[in-house]
Write an enzyme that holds these catalytic residues in place. Structure first.
Site, PDB file in Angstrom:
ATOM      1  N   ASN A 116       0.851  -1.207  -0.136  1.00  0.00           N
ATOM      2  CA  ASN A 116      -0.076  -0.099   0.009  1.00  0.00           C
ATOM      3  C   ASN A 116       0.960   1.161  -0.009  1.00  0.00           C
ATOM      4  O   ASN A 116       2.049   1.224   0.557  1.00  0.00           O
ATOM      5  CB  ASN A 116      -0.986   0.182   1.224  1.00  0.00           C
ATOM      6  CG  ASN A 116      -1.743   1.126   1.311  1.00  0.00           C
ATOM      7  OD1 ASN A 116      -2.351   1.465   0.339  1.00  0.00           O
ATOM      8  ND2 ASN A 116      -1.825   1.683   2.475  1.00  0.00           N
ATOM      9  N   HIS A 118       0.811   5.156   1.251  1.00  0.00           N
ATOM     10  CA  HIS A 118      -0.015   6.141   2.238  1.00  0.00           C
ATOM     11  C   HIS A 118       0.891   7.495   2.292  1.00  0.00           C
ATOM     12  O   HIS A 118       2.036   7.551   2.415  1.00  0.00           O
ATOM     13  CB  HIS A 118       0.241   5.613   3.730  1.00  0.00           C
ATOM     14  CG  HIS A 118      -0.586   6.110   4.618  1.00  0.00           C
ATOM     15  ND1 HIS A 118      -1.983   6.336   4.565  1.00  0.00           N
ATOM     16  CD2 HIS A 118      -0.260   7.269   5.665  1.00  0.00           C
ATOM     17  CE1 HIS A 118      -2.314   7.338   5.615  1.00  0.00           C
ATOM     18  NE2 HIS A 118      -1.376   7.632   6.197  1.00  0.00           N
TER      19      HIS A 118
HETATM   20  C1  GRF Z   1      -2.610   8.924  -3.124  1.00  0.00           C
HETATM   21  O1  GRF Z   1      -2.446  10.029  -2.130  1.00  0.00           O
HETATM   22  C2  GRF Z   1      -2.402   7.749  -2.147  1.00  0.00           C
HETATM   23  O2  GRF Z   1      -1.297   7.657  -1.160  1.00  0.00           O
HETATM   24  C3  GRF Z   1      -3.633   7.616  -1.250  1.00  0.00           C
HETATM   25  O3  GRF Z   1      -4.704   7.883  -2.039  1.00  0.00           O
HETATM   26  C4  GRF Z   1      -4.022   8.786  -3.196  1.00  0.00           C
HETATM   27  C5  GRF Z   1      -4.458   8.137  -4.285  1.00  0.00           C
HETATM   28  O4  GRF Z   1      -4.170   8.989  -5.486  1.00  0.00           O
HETATM   29  N1  GRF Z   1      -3.705   5.978  -0.629  1.00  0.00           N
HETATM   30  P1  GRF Z   1      -4.059   8.331  -6.804  1.00  0.00           P
HETATM   31  O5  GRF Z   1      -5.289   7.664  -7.195  1.00  0.00           O
HETATM   32  O6  GRF Z   1      -2.766   7.444  -6.860  1.00  0.00           O
HETATM   33  O7  GRF Z   1      -3.772   9.547  -7.805  1.00  0.00           O
END
Ligand code: GRF
Length: 224
Positions: A116, A118
Site C-alpha cells: 500500500n 500512504h
Molecule cells: C494517494 O495520495 C495515495 O497515497 C492514497 O490515495 C491517493 C491516491 O491517488 N492512498 P491516486 O489515485 O494514486 O492519484
C-alpha cells in the site's frame, strides 16, 4: 530500477484503485521497461467510473470494475476480488488509492504480497486528511510511505519512505502536491525491490538482503 537479486521472471502484479490512479500510472510507466521486475497484468477498481480504469485500458492493461456493492457483503466482494486475481495468476497486489478497508481474511491470503502507499510518514498520520493534519501539528517534514499491508489499517512493515520539507506558506493542497510527486517516485522503487526479491521482512523491519550497516539508501527516497 532493477536489482541484482532479480531472478529474471517478472512478477505478475495487480493494482487496486478507486479513483484517478496517478500512482497506478507511475507503476505502469515503470513497468513499461522490460527490465523492470514486475509486469502489471491487471487493474481492478471497486468504482466503475474510476478514471484509473480508462487510463489503464489506454495503456493496454486489462482493467476490471468489481463493485463492492451487490456482492453479498464485504466477504463476498473480497472473495470475488481474490478469485479475479487468482484466475490471472497474480503474485503481487499494489493498493493505489484503493478506498476500501480489506478484512483480515483477504490480508492474510495475500500476506507479504500486498503493498500500500500512504501519504504520510507512517506511523504518523494513519487515516485520512494527512496533509492538513501534518500542517496542524506543525511538522517540518512530511512525506509518503510504501508498506506491506497488515490487518490493522495503515500499519505493516515499511518498505520505502520519501520526505518533503514543509514550507511556511503551505496549504494541504500545495503540500499534498509535493508529497504526491514523492509517492510517484517511491512506489515504483518499492515494488521493484519486492518483485525482485531484494528485501526480507523481520518483524516490522524490511531489510535489503544485500544490505549491511545503516539503512540502505534504496529504502529512503529524498525527492525534495
Ligand atoms: C494517494 O495520495 C495515495 O497515497 C492514497 O490515495 C491517493 C491516491 O491517488 N492512498 P491516486 O489515485 O494514486 O492519484
Amino acid at each position: 530500477m532493477t536489482s541484482g537479486a532479480n531472478t529474471g521472471r517478472r512478477k505478475r502484479t495487480a493494482i487496486l484503485v478507486s479513483g484517478r490512479g496517478s500512482n497506478m500510472t507511475a507503476l505502469l510507466d515503470a513497468a513499461v521497461d522490460p527490465a523492470y521486475p514486475a509486469e502489471i497484468a491487471l487493474v481492478v477498481a471497486n468504482v466503475a467510473e474510476a478514471p484509473a480504469l480508462e487510463k489503464a485500458r489506454a495503456a493496454g492493461i486489462e482493467a476490471l470494475a468489481v463493485s463492492h456493492r451487490g456482492q453479498g457483503g464485504r466477504q463476498g466482494f473480497e472473495e470475488r476480488l481474490d478469485a479475479e486475481l487468482r484466475a490471472r495468476d497474480i503474485e503481487l497486489v499494489c493498493l493505489a488509492g484503493f478506498m476500501r478497508i480489506l478484512t483480515p481474511w483477504f490480508v492474510e491470503r495475500w500476506h507479504d504480497r500486498l503493498l500500500n502507499i500512504h501519504p504520510a510518514l507512517l506511523p504518523a498520520f494513519k487515516g485520512l486528511d494527512t496533509h492538513a493534519r501534518a500542517l496542524a501539528e506543525g511538522c517540518r517534514l512530511h512525506g509518503a510511505t510504501v508498506h506491506y499491508v497488515r490487518a490493522e489499517m495503515d500499519a505493516g512493515p515499511i518498505i520505502a519512505q520519501g520526505a518533503v520539507a514543509v514550507m511556511d506558506g503551505d496549504t494541504p493542497q500545495t503540500l499534498g502536491a509535493r508529497v504526491l510527486a514523492v509517492e510517484h517516485a517511491i512506489y515504483p522503487k518499492a515494488l521493484a525491490l519486492v518483485a525482485s526479491d531484494a528485501v526480507e521482512i523481520e518483524g516490522m523491519r524490511v531489510r535489503l538482503k544485500t544490505g549491511d550497516g545503516p539503512a540502505p539508501a534504496a529504502l529512503i527516497v529524498p525527492v525534495t
